[in-house]
Design a protein around this motif. Structure first.
Motif, mmCIF file in Angstrom:
data_model
loop_
_atom_site.group_PDB
_atom_site.id
_atom_site.type_symbol
_atom_site.label_atom_id
_atom_site.label_comp_id
_atom_site.label_asym_id
_atom_site.label_seq_id
_atom_site.Cartn_x
_atom_site.Cartn_y
_atom_site.Cartn_z
ATOM 1 N N GLY A 1 3.186 69.050 39.500
ATOM 2 C CA GLY A 1 3.139 70.475 39.829
ATOM 3 C C GLY A 1 3.802 70.799 41.144
ATOM 4 O O GLY A 1 4.464 71.849 41.278
ATOM 5 N N GLY A 2 3.668 69.916 42.140
ATOM 6 C CA GLY A 2 4.304 70.183 43.422
ATOM 7 C C GLY A 2 5.813 70.173 43.323
ATOM 8 O O GLY A 2 6.496 71.016 43.935
ATOM 9 N N ASN A 3 6.386 69.230 42.590
ATOM 10 C CA ASN A 3 7.839 69.207 42.435
ATOM 11 C C ASN A 3 8.336 70.403 41.633
ATOM 12 O O ASN A 3 9.424 70.929 41.892
ATOM 13 C CB ASN A 3 8.267 67.896 41.763
ATOM 14 N N GLU B 1 11.725 62.870 48.416
ATOM 15 C CA GLU B 1 10.294 62.963 48.118
ATOM 16 C C GLU B 1 9.457 62.331 49.234
ATOM 17 O O GLU B 1 8.365 61.809 48.969
ATOM 18 C CB GLU B 1 9.995 62.256 46.790
ATOM 19 N N ALA B 2 9.901 62.380 50.463
ATOM 20 C CA ALA B 2 9.194 61.735 51.564
ATOM 21 C C ALA B 2 7.785 62.279 51.721
ATOM 22 O O ALA B 2 6.826 61.521 51.963
ATOM 23 C CB ALA B 2 9.991 61.918 52.868
ATOM 24 N N GLY B 3 7.614 63.581 51.594
ATOM 25 C CA GLY B 3 6.288 64.169 51.722
ATOM 26 C C GLY B 3 5.345 63.676 50.661
ATOM 27 O O GLY B 3 4.161 63.379 50.942
ATOM 28 N N TYR B 4 5.834 63.539 49.460
ATOM 29 C CA TYR B 4 4.986 63.060 48.373
ATOM 30 C C TYR B 4 4.716 61.553 48.508
ATOM 31 O O TYR B 4 3.676 61.066 48.050
ATOM 32 C CB TYR B 4 5.640 63.374 47.023
ATOM 33 N N VAL B 5 5.650 60.824 49.141
ATOM 34 C CA VAL B 5 5.416 59.398 49.391
ATOM 35 C C VAL B 5 4.258 59.228 50.364
ATOM 36 O O VAL B 5 3.389 58.349 50.182
ATOM 37 C CB VAL B 5 6.703 58.734 49.931
ATOM 38 N N VAL B 6 4.214 60.070 51.403
ATOM 39 C CA VAL B 6 3.093 60.036 52.344
ATOM 40 C C VAL B 6 1.790 60.333 51.623
ATOM 41 O O VAL B 6 0.757 59.666 51.847
ATOM 42 C CB VAL B 6 3.335 61.030 53.496
ATOM 43 N N CYS B 7 1.832 61.337 50.755
ATOM 44 C CA CYS B 7 0.630 61.669 49.970
ATOM 45 C C CYS B 7 0.234 60.493 49.084
ATOM 46 O O CYS B 7 -0.960 60.227 48.878
ATOM 47 C CB CYS B 7 0.885 62.917 49.128
ATOM 48 N N ALA B 8 1.226 59.778 48.538
ATOM 49 C CA ALA B 8 0.923 58.617 47.691
ATOM 50 C C ALA B 8 0.259 57.523 48.503
ATOM 51 O O ALA B 8 -0.670 56.843 48.029
ATOM 52 C CB ALA B 8 2.197 58.116 47.027
ATOM 53 N N VAL B 9 0.711 57.310 49.735
ATOM 54 C CA VAL B 9 0.088 56.298 50.605
ATOM 55 C C VAL B 9 -1.360 56.668 50.888
ATOM 56 O O VAL B 9 -2.266 55.820 50.834
ATOM 57 C CB VAL B 9 0.904 56.159 51.901
#
Length: 835
Positions: free
Chosen positions: A500-502, A105-113
């Protein structure tokens, strides 16, 4: 009689048409149009299982937005399908490591940051702005009017307007997609129990449905029995219709030939009568001409007759021109045609027409026994249909399959209700946040309008700056709303975006590519409780991907589950016994055409007498030679006129009176003897020419018609048999069409409705459409649009703060030679002067 030759022209045409018709009997062999195709049978559906209609998202203007969102999600999630992670999550959830989940989930971690920074910065900036405004330090020093001020003001207003327009577009799309998610969630959730119910009915009640299928064999049986009621009449009518033109043409030729025969005999009799009368009158005329010629010769040769030489020469030629005693006599021909015509051809043809037209009734009587045997053969039911339902294999997995699906259905209903309840809350929160963004858009637009209005009215001396200050306040309200609702907005965006993204990247993307099916087919990936082969109790492993592909192609359940060896449907749909039985009985159908004579014995004798009469052998040219000659060589009227002229020029009155008397006698002789003879010659001319023209054609047509009648009389039974055989084959083909419709319907009903796995592929396809196309796509589009609004609130806040400073009153700068003084400058109002 002048119209007589016209009677033979249609006779020749009919004879030619008859010859063409008789020369093409083989053209009937391939014609099945008389019986017509088999009627379309409508069978009652026997399948009880629900057929899943495919669900498809209707194309619309949001498809481009959905594609953009999918591309964005593909950029966020670049990792492939996590096979090892999902296997561990399904089999041993405790062994899943957080590091692996974070790495995936690296992409979503960036989005979380990014969302965290947004959550920290925007509310902090809003708090600072609120405190600054409370101490009246946000406005800054009063701006002095200068050239750079207008450029700065226009730039900030333009950027504020552009960011506001982007917000407006984003919030409209967010409203639409939020409503689309809400509208499609309810029907999608309600469709889940229907799909499970359809899957439960996949194999239940199959034997009972097969029994219902076998019972509908009575429908084609009824149609065949109904057709057999009319088969004899239909076959007779077909034979009649196909032979009708040939027989009718032949009978029409006989009728025309009989008329021509009657006319020819009448003409021959008239010719003989006219010839005899001409010969009798010719003798009397010859004697009278001889006496008259001698008197005129003696009178014109007297010495005292002046100018009589020319008249004497004409009087010497006063003799017969045409001699009808030299022509051929027709007594022998008339003798051979004595009593002809013996037959009444019109009555004979009418009688033969009636006999031929009664052919359908005759065929019905002759085929009654054969039709009865055919009905007995059709009334039986094929042996295979009797055992169709009994031979169905006892499938123990049916109960296990039904129980498992029923358990899933019962356990899923509470969760589905919760989904609908939480969706309602999500929809309300989404509407509220979209409304807040829309309110910010309204504040920006209203503030800009008031600010521009205040700037345009600044040159008015009465301008107090109220409009500009009002615009600045409205812009500040929008800034406060943006900062106040930034936190819940970004939280809603990120939470829904993460879910939704996942769903899109982990489930939908791998579902569409087939990776999900490959993962399920790989041994060891799924627990035993989720294994399809184990669930159905099958000895062989069933590939879910292969089963899905075969089900989409319409394959039968036995093929998908490899049960074809235990139940072969085609052996129960064999109709060969029906074909053989019907074909054998149809061979016994026969029609007797011996009663159709076409030509009676009396008519045959008449035509034979005409052929042997020698009518066309008469010397018609000899008649025409004599007819073309004058009755008398000398023109008697001209001679009488010359005698009268000579009588007036004579010196002797006695001689003149004698010439006058001779002229009078000559005219009387012409009127009494010559003119009647000329009339008879004209009558003879018409008769001879009519016979000379028609006799050769009549000879040819008589021979042709007799040959055709003889040929047709011998060929009619063979042609009728050939037509009957062809029509019997056509009838068999049509009746087999009813049974073919039945077998095709049974095959379709059993393999596609009763024993089809379409609900399996349909449920998978519909599940993907519901989850991905109808829920995930609008869900992610809503998150995307609302996220764009959240991030464009930042430039909106900045440009709104900057623009609000230019909406307050602006000071003018006044310059003098001694000192500089800054003051608020008003231009005095110009008033009119009263003179």
């Amino acid at each position: 009689m002048a119209r007589t030759p016209g009677l033979l022209a249609p006779l020749l045409g009919l004879g030619l048409g008859l010859m063409l018709a008789l020369s093409l009997p083989g053209s009937w062999a391939a014609d099945c149009g008389s019986l017509g195709p088999a009627a379309h049978l409508t069978f009652a559906p026997a399948a009880r299982a629900q057929w899943l209609a495919p669900r498809v998202r209707t194309p619309g203007p949001l498809d481009h937005l959905y594609g953009t969102v999918r591309s964005f999600l593909s950029t966020v999630q670049l990792n492939p399908f996590p096979t090892e992670l999902v296997r561990a999550l399904l089999n041993e959830p405790a062994s899943v490591k957080v590091e692996e989940v974070v790495r995936y989930e690296a992409g979503y971690v960036v989005c979380a940051v990014i969302a965290g920074l947004y959550l920290l910065v925007v509310p902090t900036a809003g708090l600072w702005f609120w405190c600054c405004r409370g101490h009246r330090r946000c406005r800054g020093p009063a701006k002095m009017e200068r050239k750079e001020l207008a450029c700065e003001r226009g730039t900030f207003m333009t950027f504020l307007l552009l960011s506001t327009l982007v917000l407006l577009i984003g919030v409209v799309c967010a409203f639409v997609t939020n409503q689309r998610v809400h509208e499609q969630t309810g029907p999608s959730v309600e469709a889940v129990p229907q799909m499970l119910l359809s899957l439960r009915g996949l194999v239940s009640d199959v034997p009972q449905e097969l029994q219902a299928v076998a019972q509908q064999f009575s429908l084609p049986q009824k149609h065949v029995l109904k057709d057999l009621d009319d088969i004899a009449t239909s076959l007779g009518s077909t034979i009649h219709s196909q032979l009708r033109s040939t027989v009718y043409d032949t009978l029409a030729s006989l009728r025309s030939l009989g008329q021509a025969l009657q006319v020819s005999v009448d003409l021959l009799r008239a010719l003989n009568t006219t010839l005899l009368e001409l010969q009798d009158r010719q003798q009397d005329l010859e004697r009278a001409l001889s006496v008259c010629r001698e008197r005129l010769r003696d009178l014109l040769q007297e010495p005292g007759c002046r100018g009589c030489a020319d008249s004497l020469h004409q009087a010497s030629d006063l003799e017969l021109g045409a001699d009808f005693s030299q022509v051929t006599r027709v007594d022998n021909v008339l003798h051979r045609l004595k009593g002809v015509p013996e037959a009444n051809f019109s009555s004979m043809v009418q009688e033969e027409n009636n006999t031929f037209n009664a052919l359908p009734l005759l065929a019905s009587l002759q085929m009654a026994d054969v039709v009865k045997e055919l009905k007995k053969a059709v009334a039986q039911q094929p042996r295979g249909l009797k055992t169709l339902a009994k031979a169905f294999p006892n499938w123990e997995a049916a109960y296990r399959w039904s129980q498992a699906l029923e358990k899933v259905e019962n356990s899923s209903r509470p969760y589905l209700k919760e989904v609908q309840r939480y969706e309602k809350y999500r929809w309300i929160v989404g509407c509220v946040l979209c409304s807040v963004v829309l309110l910010v858009v309204v504040c920006n637009l209203v503030g800009l309008n008031l600010g521009i209005w205040g700037l345009s009215a600044r040159e008015d001396p009465s301008h107090s700056g109220a409009k500009g200050r009002a615009g600045a306040r409205v812009l500040n309200v929008g800034v406060c709303l943006s900062c106040l609702f930034a936190a819940p907005l970004i939280l809603l965006v990120f939470s829904t975006f993460l879910v939704g993204g996942n769903v899109q990247t982990l489930v939908c993307r791998s579902w569409e590519s087939g990776e999900l099916y490959e993962f399920a087919d790989t041994p060891g990936n799924l627990p035993s409780s989720m294994n399809l082969s184990h669930l159905l109790g099958l000895k062989k492993n069933v590939s879910i991907l292969l089963a899905y592909q075969q089900c989409r192609e319409g394959a039968a359940l036995w093929r998908v589950l490899q049960l074809n060896d235990s139940y072969d449907l085609e052996t129960y749909l064999d109709m060969s016994q029906y074909t053989a039985s019907l074909e054998q009985e149809l061979q016994n159908l026969k029609v007797d055409l011996e009663n159709v004579d076409l030509l009676s014995p009396a008519g045959h004798r008449d035509l034979q007498a005409l052929q042997s009469s020698g009518l066309w052998g008469l010397q018609y040219p000899g008649f025409l030679i004599q007819i073309q000659k004058p009755v008398v060589n000398t023109n008697m009227e001209k001679l009488a006129h010359e005698l009268e002229e000579l009588a007036q020029t004579q010196g002797s009155s006695v001689l003149g009176e004698q010439l006058q008397e001779e002229a009078h006698k000559l005219r009387n002789l012409y009127q009494e003897k010559v003119r009647p003879q000329q009339s008879l010659v004209a009558k003879l001319n018409v008769t001879v020419r009519a016979l000379a023209t028609s006799a050769p054609k009549l000879q040819l047509e008589t021979s042709r018609v007799m040959d055709r009648v003889t040929h047709l009389k011998g060929e009619l039974p063979a042609w009728a048999t050939r037509i009957l055989r062809n029509e019997s084959e056509c009838f068999l083909t049509r009746e087999m069409g009813y049974f073919s419709q039945y077998t095709a319907w049974v095959r379709e009903e059993v393999t596609q409705h009763i024993a089809t796995c379409q609900p399996l592929s349909g449920a998978l396809d519909n599940s993907r459409v519901i989850l991905c196309d109808m829920i995930a796509d609008p869900w992610n589009a809503f998150c995307f649009c609302l996220g764009c609004c959240a991030f464009f609130l930042v430039p909106s806040v900045i440009f709104a703060i900057k623009t609000s400073k230019y909406c307050h009153p602006v000071w003018k700068r006044l310059s003098s030679s001694s000192s500089e003084e800054t003051q608020l400058f008003h231009i005095p109002r110009v008033t009119s002067l009263k003179l």
